[in-house]
Design an enzyme around this catalytic site. Structure first.
Site, PDB file in Angstrom:
ATOM      1  N   ASP A  44       0.847  -1.200   0.000  1.00  0.00           N
ATOM      2  CA  ASP A  44       0.000   0.000   0.000  1.00  0.00           C
ATOM      3  C   ASP A  44       0.878   1.245   0.000  1.00  0.00           C
ATOM      4  O   ASP A  44       0.574   2.245  -0.637  1.00  0.00           O
ATOM      5  CB  ASP A  44      -0.884   0.035   1.260  1.00  0.00           C
ATOM      6  CG  ASP A  44      -2.019  -0.958   1.167  1.00  0.00           C
ATOM      7  OD1 ASP A  44      -2.127  -1.623   0.120  1.00  0.00           O
ATOM      8  OD2 ASP A  44      -2.783  -1.078   2.146  1.00  0.00           O
ATOM      9  N   ASP A  48       0.689   4.168  -2.674  1.00  0.00           N
ATOM     10  CA  ASP A  48       0.403   5.555  -2.296  1.00  0.00           C
ATOM     11  C   ASP A  48       1.424   6.510  -2.888  1.00  0.00           C
ATOM     12  O   ASP A  48       1.104   7.622  -3.295  1.00  0.00           O
ATOM     13  CB  ASP A  48       0.411   5.707  -0.777  1.00  0.00           C
ATOM     14  CG  ASP A  48      -0.750   4.994  -0.139  1.00  0.00           C
ATOM     15  OD1 ASP A  48      -0.698   4.749   1.076  1.00  0.00           O
ATOM     16  OD2 ASP A  48      -1.697   4.657  -0.867  1.00  0.00           O
ATOM     17  N   LEU A  94     -12.212  35.749  10.017  1.00  0.00           N
ATOM     18  CA  LEU A  94     -12.918  36.921  10.540  1.00  0.00           C
ATOM     19  C   LEU A  94     -12.673  37.123  12.022  1.00  0.00           C
ATOM     20  O   LEU A  94     -12.579  36.162  12.783  1.00  0.00           O
ATOM     21  CB  LEU A  94     -14.428  36.769  10.330  1.00  0.00           C
ATOM     22  CG  LEU A  94     -14.942  36.799   8.896  1.00  0.00           C
ATOM     23  CD1 LEU A  94     -16.435  36.517   8.881  1.00  0.00           C
ATOM     24  CD2 LEU A  94     -14.658  38.143   8.250  1.00  0.00           C
ATOM     25  N   GLU A 123     -25.103  38.529   6.733  1.00  0.00           N
ATOM     26  CA  GLU A 123     -25.374  37.177   6.211  1.00  0.00           C
ATOM     27  C   GLU A 123     -25.238  36.148   7.329  1.00  0.00           C
ATOM     28  O   GLU A 123     -24.440  36.333   8.236  1.00  0.00           O
ATOM     29  CB  GLU A 123     -24.326  36.803   5.140  1.00  0.00           C
ATOM     30  CG  GLU A 123     -24.244  37.740   3.972  1.00  0.00           C
ATOM     31  CD  GLU A 123     -22.996  37.461   3.115  1.00  0.00           C
ATOM     32  OE1 GLU A 123     -22.284  36.458   3.350  1.00  0.00           O
ATOM     33  OE2 GLU A 123     -22.742  38.278   2.222  1.00  0.00           O
ATOM     34  N   LYS A 321     -20.839  36.052  16.894  1.00  0.00           N
ATOM     35  CA  LYS A 321     -21.107  34.651  17.273  1.00  0.00           C
ATOM     36  C   LYS A 321     -22.291  34.588  18.244  1.00  0.00           C
ATOM     37  O   LYS A 321     -22.356  35.367  19.191  1.00  0.00           O
ATOM     38  CB  LYS A 321     -19.861  34.056  17.957  1.00  0.00           C
ATOM     39  CG  LYS A 321     -18.641  33.988  17.059  1.00  0.00           C
ATOM     40  CD  LYS A 321     -18.677  32.786  16.125  1.00  0.00           C
ATOM     41  CE  LYS A 321     -18.132  31.538  16.741  1.00  0.00           C
ATOM     42  NZ  LYS A 321     -16.738  31.291  16.653  1.00  0.00           N
ATOM     43  N   CYS A 415     -24.097  -2.808  41.415  1.00  0.00           N
ATOM     44  CA  CYS A 415     -23.822  -2.628  39.988  1.00  0.00           C
ATOM     45  C   CYS A 415     -25.011  -3.182  39.188  1.00  0.00           C
ATOM     46  O   CYS A 415     -25.387  -4.346  39.378  1.00  0.00           O
ATOM     47  CB  CYS A 415     -22.540  -3.376  39.610  1.00  0.00           C
ATOM     48  SG  CYS A 415     -22.283  -3.454  37.830  1.00  0.00           S
ATOM     49  N   CYS A 418     -23.646  -6.505  37.102  1.00  0.00           N
ATOM     50  CA  CYS A 418     -23.238  -7.796  37.674  1.00  0.00           C
ATOM     51  C   CYS A 418     -23.726  -7.999  39.104  1.00  0.00           C
ATOM     52  O   CYS A 418     -23.492  -9.046  39.694  1.00  0.00           O
ATOM     53  CB  CYS A 418     -21.714  -7.947  37.597  1.00  0.00           C
ATOM     54  SG  CYS A 418     -20.845  -6.840  38.717  1.00  0.00           S
TER      55      CYS A 418
HETATM   56  S1  IVH Z   1     -16.819  35.966   4.910  1.00  0.00           S
HETATM   57  C1  IVH Z   1     -12.896  37.859   3.912  1.00  0.00           C
HETATM   58  N1  IVH Z   1     -19.241  34.969   5.008  1.00  0.00           N
HETATM   59  O1  IVH Z   1     -16.620  31.886   8.882  1.00  0.00           O
HETATM   60  C2  IVH Z   1     -14.118  37.023   3.914  1.00  0.00           C
HETATM   61  N2  IVH Z   1     -17.492  33.767   6.075  1.00  0.00           N
HETATM   62  O2  IVH Z   1     -14.554  32.956  11.077  1.00  0.00           O
HETATM   63  C3  IVH Z   1     -14.182  36.213   5.132  1.00  0.00           C
HETATM   64  N3  IVH Z   1     -18.203  31.692   7.120  1.00  0.00           N
HETATM   65  O3  IVH Z   1     -13.438  31.318   7.538  1.00  0.00           O
HETATM   66  C4  IVH Z   1     -15.268  35.241   5.205  1.00  0.00           C
HETATM   67  N4  IVH Z   1     -20.328  31.821   6.557  1.00  0.00           N
HETATM   68  O4  IVH Z   1     -15.332  29.843   6.704  1.00  0.00           O
HETATM   69  C5  IVH Z   1     -17.953  34.812   5.376  1.00  0.00           C
HETATM   70  N5  IVH Z   1     -21.423  34.199   5.000  1.00  0.00           N
HETATM   71  C6  IVH Z   1     -20.149  34.042   5.340  1.00  0.00           C
HETATM   72  C7  IVH Z   1     -19.707  32.922   6.073  1.00  0.00           C
HETATM   73  C8  IVH Z   1     -18.359  32.839   6.430  1.00  0.00           C
HETATM   74  C9  IVH Z   1     -19.403  31.107   7.173  1.00  0.00           C
HETATM   75  C10 IVH Z   1     -16.969  31.154   7.738  1.00  0.00           C
HETATM   76  C11 IVH Z   1     -15.750  31.176   6.852  1.00  0.00           C
HETATM   77  C12 IVH Z   1     -14.689  31.908   7.624  1.00  0.00           C
HETATM   78  C13 IVH Z   1     -15.222  31.889   9.024  1.00  0.00           C
HETATM   79  C14 IVH Z   1     -14.761  33.145   9.734  1.00  0.00           C
END
Ligand code: IVH
Length: 679
Positions: A44, A48, A94, A123, A321, A415, A418
């Protein structure tokens, strides 16, 4: 046969073409020998290497790409890694915000930079994994993971089978690379885990892991069966006119036929943004996919370009978040699980609810004192959440919902498996079954023995262990090394290939280093870290077995409790016989000793935060430890470095507060090279 003729860079086109064709023919021949005739001609490992060389050449000499190449086909053999791909532009991550104040601070930085009341596109932040997807003259050509933002992994073969990625755009854009988030919706995730449970395979913890696991498959037919989806949200590279706003960009992507999330809103000012975030925090439960926050992006792309980025983060966007999700559910029963060490642990059987990416039907209650302190009764309505985003736990009882019909929990004194007395030793919060022949303890200890960090017997999960015990094919761990092929093949659902795979995995486990065996034995208080320290201090298990508690405590980091536990373990004749039987079966009982010169990270403490590029957490941990460093789970003043991955979380904040240096994977690798003298 010379496996690798020349390095990729010193070939001209003609030589490369000839080598590519030769490799394709060779691999096809070996594939046939392996898959059709069940009679491999090479190991393998050598296979590979051929595949890897071909993948490298195909990445380097894309003019010779061919959809019929074995690298693009289903049924290829295992590949050690996916070929690296350099992104056209760095894929930034981000910065996080978690309050209105954080968001206000972000907006005021933009005002200071001269932008008055700008418009933002807000978004959903998809909980999936980033993919960069390229199209040449409108045709799908390449897909790569984000990796460290600069270089990702080539997952083209797998992305090709994702139906949500069109093979062709509605327009033949000369060159286009787009960024999106691949994800698995909640329903597909639940179904996948149901299928895996039936097949006795380990479950995925959440849809993000399932999506990542499905993309990093060596066999695209597995990816094809996994129902992955994707939403695109950015253009990484384009030959042709670039859009001037995020709203225009998303519309353009949609017009080309690329899936774009319909949930989005243009907002101005903190209030509008916070209102939409609050609305989506409610709505997230009803969405068919997981989101873990919202992304706020400056809509005007010219303004974005003016602002630029700081290191990894753009100045023009922030990720808000959501706080950890909590759910209400009902405690239908409280049961007792008996673990490998005999610990009798109460667990709540819950009315199943979907929480933060998975369906929860059980939550640990830790011990009888915790049940009493939180006053958890059968029939109670409770609030649950995932501790550390993984393990479900009961936060509190909603007493106002009590009807009076709830039943108080009484901890059994025997238990449940057992019938031996459950003993609560002085100073311990748990009650234990002390019978080493307890069937529940044997079952759990075999699972632990076979686990990834133990003997790593692939395929031997809880379901199969149960069957082998029930069928009387094994009574303890040593019987694994005397399994007979004919008896396994006779089990329903087992064919010759699955039997051969299991026996191969058992055979391979014999060569595991001593530290894995020590961990696998499940000696109380000997976790992975202690097992490594012990194996590094004793050349073989006989020396360890001969050591007394006093000698053991002279080893750094081995305290009195661990030392006594080891002595107690080997004082039991039952365990000594177990070791003898492992020895007779040919299991390795030694550790290769390393010299200090090979330990460039000696004395350094690392904490890993977020997902790393091209390396799993376990691999990164092993790499650090092999080089003498230590890995801890939380940041403290003793932390030498925080190793930063994607979506780092609160550890980064703590590291910054304590002024702990933050490094990325590339810097860690550089440390190893510098020390080894070949930087
Ligand atoms: S914008 C410069 N838009 O979140 C553009 N990110 O912590 C940066 N993510 O690594 C990303 N949904 O994987 C963007 N609508 C969205 C997103 C998004 C999920 C993720 C992405 C990024 C992480 C940032």
């Amino acid at each position: 046969m010379a496996l690798i003729s020349k390095t990729v860079t010193d070939m001209d086109d003609k030589e490369a073409k000839a080598r590519i064709e030769h490799l394709r023919r060779e691999i096809e021949r070996h594939n046939a020998a392996y898959y059709l005739h069940d009679a491999p001609l090479i190991s393998d490992y050598d296979f590979d290497r051929l595949m890897l060389e071909l993948r490298d050449l195909e990445t380097q000499y894309q003019q010779f790409a061919d959809l019929d190449s074995p690298t693009q086909k289903i049924g290829g053999a295992a590949l050690p890694a996916f070929a690296p791909v350099r992104h056209a532009r760095q894929l930034l991550s981000l910065e996080n915000a978690s309050s209105e104040a954080d968001l206000a601070a972000f907006l005021s930085r933009l005002t200071k930079a001269g932008l008055a009341e700008p418009l933002f596109m807000v978004e959903p932040k998809m909980d999936g994994l980033t993919l960069s997807v390229s199209f040449e003259r409108g045709r799908f050509s390449l897909a790569a993971t984000r990796g460290d933002g600069v270089t990702g992994e080539n997952v083209t073969a797998n992305a090709r089978v994702i139906k949500a990625i069109p093979a062709r755009l509605s327009e033949a854009v000369p060159r286009l690379a787009v960024r999106g988030e691949a994800y698995m919706d909640k329903q597909a995730f639940v179904r996948l885990n149901e299928r895996r449970e039936e097949a006795g395979q380990p479950l995925f913890a959440n849809p993000r892991n399932a999506a990542a696991g499905s993309l990093r498959q060596l066999d695209p037919s597995v990816t094809a069966g996994r129902k992955l989806a994707i939403f695109f949200y950015d253009i990484i590279d384009i030959e042709g006119e670039a859009p001037s706003s995020q709203s225009g960009l998303l519309e353009r992507l949609a017009a080309w036929g690329l899936p774009v999330n319909p949930e989005r809103r243009l907002c101005r000012g903190v209030k509008q943004i916070m209102d939409y975030i609050a609305e989506m925090e409610q709505k997230r439960h009803d969405l068919p996919y997981e989101i873990d926050g919202m992304v706020i992006k400056l809509d005007d792309i010219a303004a974005r370009n003016m602002l630029g980025a700081t290191g990894k983060f753009p100045r023009w966007a922030v990720a808000y978040k959501f706080p950890p999700e909590q759910r209400e559910t009902i405690v239908q029963n409280i049961i007792i699980g008996v673990g490998r060490t005999g610990a009798m642990t109460p667990a709540a059987v819950l009315k199943p609810v979907f929480l933060a990416g998975s369906t929860i039907s059980h939550a640990t209650l830790h011990n009888e004192d915790n049940v009493r302190d939180k006053d958890i009764r059968i029939g109670d309505t409770v609030l649950i959440q995932k501790a550390g985003d993984v393990i479900p736990e009961v936060v509190r009882v909603l007493r106002e919902k009590r009807t009076g019909a709830e039943k108080e929990f009484v901890m059994p004194l025997h238990c449940p498996e057992c019938g031996s007395p459950g003993v609560r030793l002085p100073g311990e919060a748990v009650r234990r079954c002390l019978n080493i022949d307890c069937p529940a303890r044997i079952y759990e200890s075999i699972i632990h023995f076979a686990s990834k960090h133990g003997m790593n017997i692939d395929g031997l999960g809880p379901g199969l262990v149960r069957r082998l015990l029930d069928e009387g094919l094994i009574d303890d761990i040593t019987d694994l090394y005397h399994l007979e092929a004919a008896k396994i093949t006779a089990l329903p659902g087992f064919g010759e290939i699955s039997t051969a795979n299991l026996l191969r995995a058992v055979e391979q486990s014999k060569g595991r280093p001593l530290h894995n065996l020590l961990f696998a034995l499940g000696i109380r208080h000997v976790g992975e870290q202690a097992a490594k320290i012990l194996a590094a201090s004793f050349a073989d298990i006989d020396q360890l077995m001969a050591a007394d508690a006093q000698t053991l405590t002279t080893i750094p980091d081995i305290g009195g409790v661990i030392a006594q536990s080891i002595v107690n373990f080997f004082a039991e004749q039952h365990n000594v016989r177990l070791i003898e039987r492992l020895r007779e079966a040919g299991v390795n009982l030694r550790e290769e000793q390393k010299t200090l010169g090979e330990q460039p990270l000696a004395g350094l403490n690392f904490v890993i935060s977020g997902a790393l590029a091209n390396l799993s957490r376990d691999e990164a941990k092993a790499l650090i430890e092999e080089n003498g460093g230590k890995v801890s789970s939380s940041v403290s003043r003793n932390t030498s470095y925080l190793l930063l991955g994607e979506n780092p979380g609160s550890k980064l904040d703590k590291a910054n507060a304590l002024q702990v240096p933050v490094i990325e994977l590339a810097q860690l690798l550089a440390m190893l090279k510098e020390e080894a003298g070949y930087a």
